[in-house]
Design a protein around this motif. Sequence first.
Motif, short mmCIF file in Angstrom:
data_model
loop_
_atom_site.label_atom_id
_atom_site.label_comp_id
_atom_site.label_asym_id
_atom_site.label_seq_id
_atom_site.Cartn_x
_atom_site.Cartn_y
_atom_site.Cartn_z
N ASP A 178 26.50 -5.08 6.30
CA ASP A 178 27.40 -3.95 6.59
C ASP A 178 26.98 -3.31 7.90
OD1 ASP A 178 28.23 -4.61 4.07
OD2 ASP A 178 27.68 -2.71 3.14
N THR A 215 32.67 2.21 9.26
CA THR A 215 31.74 1.37 8.51
C THR A 215 32.55 0.21 7.98
OG1 THR A 215 30.37 3.25 7.88
CG2 THR A 215 30.17 1.26 6.53
N PRO A 256 32.12 -3.37 5.86
CA PRO A 256 31.24 -4.25 5.10
C PRO A 256 31.15 -5.63 5.75
CG PRO A 256 32.83 -3.16 3.65
CD PRO A 256 33.25 -2.88 5.07
#
Length: 127
Positions: free
Chosen positions: A73, A114, A116
Amino acid sequence: EQRDAATQSIAERLQFKVIAVEGVDALGTALIQTAGLQPSLAPSSGEAMTFALDHREIENGDILFLCNEANDDRTQMLDVNLPAGRVLVFNPETGELVLEETPDDEGRLSVEVTIPARRSLVLVIEL
């Protein structure tokens, strides 16, 4: 003598066009910076972009597809260097709106994303 002077003149002009970079990965960034251009999306920290990026212009803005090609991530604060009234961040697998950002008082727009591992996000930049 005239030929030597012409050769010297050309060599001096070329000296300013030579860009030394540490490796192939740094070449694109160096060329953009030398030309005085800004990428449409750039890390706020000035470090390298950790995501793959594909950019498409649409009638009322832009669509940016960000992909985390790594096996872990990743999170990065990104500056939007395009005219924008707001940025909508979507999960392309679910269509869910993940984040909405508008420019600050000085007109700057940044988004913290963000993603993954082996996943992506879609940023819709509206004028």
